[in-house]
Every structure is written in C-alpha cells, then in structure tokens.
Design a protein around this motif. Structure first.
Motif, PDB file in Angstrom:
ATOM      1  N   PHE A 124      35.121  40.735  70.132  1.00  0.00           N
ATOM      2  CA  PHE A 124      36.325  41.247  70.802  1.00  0.00           C
ATOM      3  C   PHE A 124      37.421  41.647  69.805  1.00  0.00           C
ATOM      4  O   PHE A 124      38.601  41.594  70.126  1.00  0.00           O
ATOM      5  N   ALA A 125      37.016  42.031  68.602  1.00  0.00           N
ATOM      6  CA  ALA A 125      37.924  42.510  67.545  1.00  0.00           C
ATOM      7  C   ALA A 125      38.845  41.424  67.020  1.00  0.00           C
ATOM      8  O   ALA A 125      39.886  41.703  66.428  1.00  0.00           O
ATOM      9  N   MET A 126      38.461  40.158  67.220  1.00  0.00           N
ATOM     10  CA  MET A 126      39.304  39.050  66.763  1.00  0.00           C
ATOM     11  C   MET A 126      38.762  38.475  65.466  1.00  0.00           C
ATOM     12  O   MET A 126      37.874  37.623  65.473  1.00  0.00           O
ATOM     13  N   GLY A 127      39.340  38.947  64.350  1.00  0.00           N
ATOM     14  CA  GLY A 127      38.918  38.405  63.067  1.00  0.00           C
ATOM     15  C   GLY A 127      39.230  39.353  61.940  1.00  0.00           C
ATOM     16  O   GLY A 127      39.501  40.539  62.172  1.00  0.00           O
ATOM     17  N   SER A 128      39.209  38.838  60.725  1.00  0.00           N
ATOM     18  CA  SER A 128      39.526  39.627  59.542  1.00  0.00           C
ATOM     19  C   SER A 128      38.381  39.600  58.542  1.00  0.00           C
ATOM     20  O   SER A 128      38.563  39.918  57.377  1.00  0.00           O
ATOM     21  N   SER A 129      37.184  39.192  58.979  1.00  0.00           N
ATOM     22  CA  SER A 129      36.078  39.055  58.024  1.00  0.00           C
ATOM     23  C   SER A 129      34.731  39.473  58.597  1.00  0.00           C
ATOM     24  O   SER A 129      33.739  39.476  57.887  1.00  0.00           O
ATOM     25  N   LYS A 139      27.603  41.942  55.847  1.00  0.00           N
ATOM     26  CA  LYS A 139      27.793  41.771  54.397  1.00  0.00           C
ATOM     27  C   LYS A 139      28.366  43.033  53.790  1.00  0.00           C
ATOM     28  O   LYS A 139      28.049  44.152  54.217  1.00  0.00           O
ATOM     29  N   ASN A 140      29.180  42.840  52.768  1.00  0.00           N
ATOM     30  CA  ASN A 140      29.845  43.957  52.106  1.00  0.00           C
ATOM     31  C   ASN A 140      28.870  44.662  51.163  1.00  0.00           C
ATOM     32  O   ASN A 140      28.316  44.024  50.257  1.00  0.00           O
ATOM     33  N   PRO A 141      28.617  45.953  51.343  1.00  0.00           N
ATOM     34  CA  PRO A 141      27.647  46.657  50.490  1.00  0.00           C
ATOM     35  C   PRO A 141      28.020  46.619  49.001  1.00  0.00           C
ATOM     36  O   PRO A 141      27.140  46.788  48.147  1.00  0.00           O
ATOM     37  N   TRP A 142      29.296  46.388  48.691  1.00  0.00           N
ATOM     38  CA  TRP A 142      29.710  46.318  47.292  1.00  0.00           C
ATOM     39  C   TRP A 142      29.319  45.005  46.644  1.00  0.00           C
ATOM     40  O   TRP A 142      29.237  44.898  45.427  1.00  0.00           O
ATOM     41  N   ASP A 143      29.144  43.978  47.463  1.00  0.00           N
ATOM     42  CA  ASP A 143      28.802  42.653  46.959  1.00  0.00           C
ATOM     43  C   ASP A 143      28.326  41.858  48.173  1.00  0.00           C
ATOM     44  O   ASP A 143      29.132  41.527  49.046  1.00  0.00           O
ATOM     45  N   LEU A 144      27.056  41.565  48.206  1.00  0.00           N
ATOM     46  CA  LEU A 144      26.486  40.955  49.414  1.00  0.00           C
ATOM     47  C   LEU A 144      26.985  39.535  49.644  1.00  0.00           C
ATOM     48  O   LEU A 144      26.755  38.965  50.714  1.00  0.00           O
ATOM     49  N   ASN A 145      27.701  38.966  48.669  1.00  0.00           N
ATOM     50  CA  ASN A 145      28.305  37.648  48.879  1.00  0.00           C
ATOM     51  C   ASN A 145      29.694  37.749  49.485  1.00  0.00           C
ATOM     52  O   ASN A 145      30.320  36.737  49.775  1.00  0.00           O
ATOM     53  N   ALA A 146      30.192  38.989  49.637  1.00  0.00           N
ATOM     54  CA  ALA A 146      31.570  39.177  50.104  1.00  0.00           C
ATOM     55  C   ALA A 146      31.582  39.647  51.553  1.00  0.00           C
ATOM     56  O   ALA A 146      30.630  40.272  52.030  1.00  0.00           O
ATOM     57  N   ASP A 407      34.844  35.805  49.546  1.00  0.00           N
ATOM     58  CA  ASP A 407      33.440  35.418  49.741  1.00  0.00           C
ATOM     59  C   ASP A 407      33.162  35.071  51.201  1.00  0.00           C
ATOM     60  O   ASP A 407      34.027  34.503  51.879  1.00  0.00           O
ATOM     61  N   LEU A 408      31.952  35.382  51.645  1.00  0.00           N
ATOM     62  CA  LEU A 408      31.498  34.948  52.965  1.00  0.00           C
ATOM     63  C   LEU A 408      31.642  33.429  53.066  1.00  0.00           C
ATOM     64  O   LEU A 408      31.312  32.711  52.119  1.00  0.00           O
ATOM     65  N   GLY A 409      32.171  32.968  54.182  1.00  0.00           N
ATOM     66  CA  GLY A 409      32.265  31.518  54.402  1.00  0.00           C
ATOM     67  C   GLY A 409      33.490  30.858  53.813  1.00  0.00           C
ATOM     68  O   GLY A 409      33.755  29.691  54.091  1.00  0.00           O
ATOM     69  N   SER A 410      34.266  31.586  52.992  1.00  0.00           N
ATOM     70  CA  SER A 410      35.352  30.901  52.277  1.00  0.00           C
ATOM     71  C   SER A 410      36.573  30.623  53.141  1.00  0.00           C
ATOM     72  O   SER A 410      37.387  29.768  52.818  1.00  0.00           O
ATOM     73  N   ASN A 411      36.736  31.334  54.258  1.00  0.00           N
ATOM     74  CA  ASN A 411      37.934  31.146  55.086  1.00  0.00           C
ATOM     75  C   ASN A 411      37.606  30.730  56.511  1.00  0.00           C
ATOM     76  O   ASN A 411      38.477  30.744  57.376  1.00  0.00           O
TER      77      ASN A 411
END
Lengths: 488, 95
Positions: A124-129, A139-146, A407-411
């Motif tokens: 529902f568009a609720m989030g920043s990650s 996953k971010n294509p520039w860095d799959l950990n991001a 990073d994924l999971g950091s926040n």
C-alpha cells in the motif's frame, strides 16, 4: 535490447529496426531471465502486452504512431489495470483483478504504450525500502545487498536493471524520488493535482501524486506528457491544461536562481552525499545559475506532521478493505465483526496495520485537534516556508536522502529510524510542489540523486534543469555492475 | 505519549483489526515511539495558523447531477468474495 532509453526505443521503432512485438518479447524474456535477482516484478502480463504490441504495430503501419506507440513500460502495482491483477503488494489484494483502468493507465494505453507488467512496492505504498512487500523485498541492481528505496522500489529496480525503459511510480512522501536517487534514475513527483489519482489505490489522498521513473529527463518529460492533465474523475485534479513538458528542455540555465536551504545540509547528512550534491550544484552554477543560501525553518516538522496526516488518511482510505466487496476474506467468519477484524488482520502486513492504528488513534475522539488539525496547521507553515523561499529563487536544490541506499534489513526493526530517512522528501508533498531526483554521482558504488524542487506547476523548469545537467554529465547513463552478467 | 496494552486493544477495535494478545505489547511499544516522534509538533505555537487540508487550498469540485456511466453491477460483483442474486453475502447480522 535492454538498457535503452525510451526515446531510443521510440526512434528505433519509427525507423523500423524492430516491431513493438519484437521489443516487447525481448523485454519480457529479459524480465523472465533476470528478475529473480531483483524481484522487481509482481506480475508479468505477457498475453495482454503482446496484444497491445500488435495493436501498436498495426497503428504504426496505418501511419498513426505517437512517440510512445509500441514502447514497453511497467506500472507500479497500485495502478488499477483492467483485467490484470493489481495487488498493492498486499495479501489483501493478492487476487484482485480491477474491473477498470486508472486514468494514467488509460492515457498511456491511448498513446499506444505497452504495459509489460506490474512492479513490486512497499505494501500500500507504505515504506522507504521496499521491504514491506507481501511478495518479498526488492534488491537494488547496483548492489544486491542494498535496498532499492521505496515505496516505488520495484519500478526503480526494473528500470535501473535495464529490464524496462520506464515505469510509473507514486510519491506520497518521497516514494518516486528516493528510489530514483537510490537506483540512479530520473524521477519526478509532479505538482499535487497535476496527474489524476483516479484508479490509483489511495494511501494518503491529500499527498499522493503519480509520476514517471526513467533513465533520462527527456524520457521523463515524454512520459509525463502522456500521464498529466485534468481529469474530471479525480475531484482534486487541477483544472488546467498540462503544457508540453519537452518544450523547454533545451532552454539555457543562464540567470537561474538556485536556493540551497541550510536545513538540507545539517548534521544528519552523510558528508560524502553532501560532496556529491555540492559538486552537482557547482556544475549547475557553471551553466550560468546563481546560487543563493536560503532557509526552510520548519523542515524538521515535516516528519512528525507527515506521520500524522499520512496514517490518518490511510486509516480512512483503507477502511474500504472489509472482506465484503473485493479482496481477501478470512475463512469461516463467526459474525460480521469477526469478518472485518480477521480479514483485515490476516490481509494486511505489519507496517500497514501499524499506520492504520496510528491514524485511527490520531482521528479518534478527543485527539483529533491535538494530532490531525495540529499537523494540518504545521503543514501550512511548511507551505509558507516554500512560498517565501520561492519568491526569492526559481528552484531549490539539495540531497534526496541523507545517505545512499542502506543495507537490506538494517532499518526494519525500528519504524521511527526508517521514518527519519524521509526528512528531505516529505516537505514537497506537504506543500504540494513538484520535485524530482536526477543522478548526481556515487558513494561506494551506490548512487546519489540531486533533489530539485520548484514552484507549483514548474515541472517543465525542473525537467529543463535536469536535462541541461544531463548534457554535461554522464551519471544517468551509467548502469549497474551487478547487471553485467546479462549482456545487451 | 506512551500507550498501554489496553489502549492498543481499544484502537484495534476502532480500526477493525484483530490483534493477537502476543502482539499487543509490540504494537504498544512501536506506536508509542511513533507518537513520541509526532509529539514534537506540540512544541510549536500554531495559534492563528489555518489548517491546510489541500495544498492548493482548493475546495471540493462538484459536477452536475447527471448519469455519466452505465450500471456495472455484474462487473463489480464478479470480484466479490461471496454474492448471491445481486447481493453481497456476509454473516448473519439480524436473528
């Protein structure tokens, strides 16, 4: 055939280098082969897309092709697409097939553009990650950990990975600009009311606005031309004709007054991001702009005020999901109350439920004035700050986000820490002014976007500045190394 | 403002959300921390500032009261979880 801009595909279609069916087939094959790395798509609509591509080829053969005729794009999965499931990345709408098309979708289809699928997003568009998706994180294509940013993270990742040349997004508090910044894209949130909200699943109706996410400013202008304009079916649509957003792209920047708000360069900003932004500002100065120090004194209040207004409006908007008319319904409800409460508990994810509860509390008896009305008064202070600043300068620049993609999971453990990431983007939604992100460099291999904000209805000016900046830089043309395995 | 478990139970009823007892204190903690963030607003004097509900201070645009599209009952009801003879089915409300 990937990693092409929209204009490139449009030109190559006109030149007869390939048909829309061929490019559409290639793009769908690319998604099927590579998207397992990014999870940027929820639904790929091969059959519908090929029908649309064939119609586009026939239209071109008949001599009626527009710029976007036959060009593939993707929709964020909250644009209702007739006959194609629209999930909002929620279990609540996992099997929802809309009986109608959003106005934006209708306009894009009318130009002959081809929708290849629906992109992942925060529920529902609720989030920043883009970690709040029932269909898994993107996953971010520039860095799959991001993270790719959110909430339009799937649209951002799909374009950044070269899977599609353009995608639609929506921006309630930064959801186009922050993922554009994190994924090295050009993304614009238009003036509130410029693009119709009809058929876009609502989050916070006084803040929501749709816009394009592309590689270049020129592509974004072409997409916005198709998307924008008055719509009688959206009661907040602004009753004025949209201009040709490509008309001013080549205007020189000489004499442009650029404001740098000191509040955008405070202690919370990563110094390396600040360096990228200041280098970009210097280049814009070299193009003839004059740089002026300004202040937006109420910027910090945009976070608390937003996190009252948006959840309040969300709690009201999402009350429609009741297990009766469409969407998920729990098994074996004991009574009507059980049907409502269990359907919603099982259908919504945790962050959505949290925001519904915050909004319900803020709107409840005895708290309405202290929360919702107070936040609306602060919203006026923020609008007034921009009015004062934009009487002094033509546009405002700064960072889009305090850091590059995290990073994924950091926040994910602390919602408040995640909310603080939105500090630089929320205020444009509160005031309703247009704002965009354009690629401006990298920090440790992760992209950084330059934020450009302007006065009401000044989208063409913002795109002009981004386009001129893109003529003297090549940040926007760089593609992720995580993508090299796939070839062109 | 810190919320107690009882507050969460009350909000959950208002929001029509079933919150299992095992999750109540989790929500109480996270929503309390959100409200602590939000409470920064209370330090600002907004006396005499008009609330802003639409960025353009626009009011609701009305249209003429005319029929503009056909009844699409079948299309809309086709996507409902349970219907019968043009009616939405829900658990029995009145005995």
């Amino acid at each position: 055939m990937t990693n092409k801009t929209l204009i490139q595909i449009s030109n190559e279609l006109s030149a007869g280098q390939y048909s829309s069916r061929e490019i559409t087939q290639d793009i769908i094959a690319g998604i099927k082969t590579h998207d397992h790395q990014f999870n940027s798509f929820i639904t790929v609509s091969e059959e519908l897309a090929l029908e649309q591509a064939d119609a586009a080829d026939a239209r071109r053969a008949a001599g009626h092709a527009d710029l976007l005729t036959g060009v593939p794009f993707a929709h964020k999965d909250l644009f209702c697409t007739q006959g194609l499931r629209t999930t909002c990345a929620s279990k609540m709408l996992e099997d929802f097939i809309p009986p109608y098309e959003s106005t934006v979708g209708q306009r894009l289809l009318a130009t002959g553009a081809v929708c290849v699928g629906k992109t992942n997003m925060d529920e529902f568009a609720m989030g920043s990650s883009n970690e709040n998706s029932y269909f898994g994180a993107v996953k971010n294509p520039w860095d799959l950990n991001a993270v790719p940013g959110g909430s339009s993270g799937g649209s951002a990742a799909a374009v950044a990975a070269g899977l599609v040349p353009a995608a639609t997004g929506t921006d309630t508090g930064g959801s186009i600009r922050q993922p554009a910044s994190f994924c090295n894209l050009t993304g614009i949130k238009p003036t509130y009311g410029r693009v119709s909200r009809f058929g876009i699943v609502a989050y916070a109706s006084s803040l929501d606005q749709a816009g394009p996410m592309c590689t270049t400013a020129e592509d974004a202008a072409v997409m916005l031309n198709a998307m924008a304009g008055f719509d009688p079916q959206d009661s907040t649509s602004v009753q004025q004709d949209a201009p040709d957003f490509t008309a001013d792209l080549n205007q020189p920047l000489a004499g442009l007054k650029v404001g740098l708000p000191k509040e955008f360069f405070g202690s919370g900003l990563d110094p390396q991001v600040a360096d990228c932004i200041m280098a970009a500002v210097k280049q814009i100065e070299a193009l003839g702009a004059q740089i002026v120090d300004i202040s937006l004194p109420n910027l910090e209040l945009s976070i608390p005020a937003y996190y009252v207004i948006a959840p309040s409006e969300a709690s009201s908007n999402l009350s429609r999901f009741d297990g009766v008319r469409y969407g998920y319904r729990c098994d074996q409800p004991e009574d009507l109350m059980d049907l409502y409460c269990r359907t919603r508990a099982e259908g919504f994810g945790k962050e959505v439920k949290r925001r519904i509860m915050v909004g319900t509390y803020a709107l409840s008896e005895g708290y309405y004035d202290a929360y919702y009305v107070k936040a609306q008064r602060i919203r006026r202070l923020i609008k007034d700050d921009f009015a004062r600043a934009l009487a002094q300068v033509d546009v405002i620049m700064g960072p889009v986000a305090p850091t590059p993609a995290f990073d994924l999971g950091s926040n994910t453990k602390d919602p408040v820490a995640m909310y603080l990431e939105d500090i630089y983007t929320l205020s444009a939604n509160m005031a309703g002014i247009p704002a965009m992100s354009t690629p401006a460099g990298f920090v440790n291999g992760r992209p950084v976007g330059l934020h450009i904000m302007g006065n009401y209805f000044a989208e063409a000016k913002l795109l002009n500045i981004a386009h001129q900046y893109q003529q003297v830089t090549d940040w926007h043309l760089q593609t992720p190394t995580s993508n090299t395995e796939k070839g062109a | 403002m810190a919320l107690e478990n009882a507050d969460i139970e009350n909000i959950a009823v208002l929001a029509r959300l079933q919150v299992p007892a095992t999750e109540t204190s989790d929500y109480a903690d996270s929503i309390s921390s959100i409200l602590a963030l939000v409470d920064q607003m209370q330090q600002v004097d907004t006396h005499g500032v008009e609330p802003l509900s639409n960025p353009h201070d626009a009011t609701q645009r009305l249209r003429a009261d005319e029929v503009t599209c056909d009844n699409q009952r079948e299309a809309f009801m086709a996507i409902a979880p349970a219907t019968e003879e043009g009616l939405y089915l829900v658990p029995k409300v009145i005995d």
